[in-house]
Design a protein around this motif. Structure first.
Motif: not given
Length: 107
Positions: A66-73
């Motif tokens: 599963i490709a992780p969601k990009p960090s919003s930081r």
């Protein structure tokens, strides 16, 4: 191999492609919406990994990542660099007689 649902194709495909690039995977194809075909390619050895963009899309099994969601930081220094650049340009006030367009080209 990348599996994506057709309703969210572009965002999911982009996230999966970024994930594959970071892992240095050789992408052999993108399958939009046909989970059975993706699993068949995994079972036949045409693909060693099937990458998906969301855990809700699949049943957990070996060979599925599963490709992780990009960090919003933001990166730590990104904001301070932008602020210092902004203040550098705003401190160079130019005379009122100078055309407004000329202020953008002052070094």
């Amino acid at each position: 191999m990348i599996y994506v649902r057709p309703e969210n194709y572009s965002a999911s495909a982009a996230r999966c492609l970024d994930y594959c690039t970071n892992r240095r995977y050789n992408v052999v194809g993108i399958i939009p919406g046909d989970w059975t075909a993706a699993m068949r390619m995994l079972e036949l050895g045409s693909a060693s990994v099937v990458v998906v963009s969301s855990v809700e899309q699949v049943e957990p099994r070996p060979g599925v990542e599963i490709a992780p969601k990009p960090s919003s930081r933001r990166k730590a220094g990104a904001r301070s660099a932008a602020n210092s650049a902004r203040s550098r340009w705003s401190d160079n006030a130019s005379p009122a007689t100078e055309p407004a367009a000329a202020r953008h080209y002052r070094y």
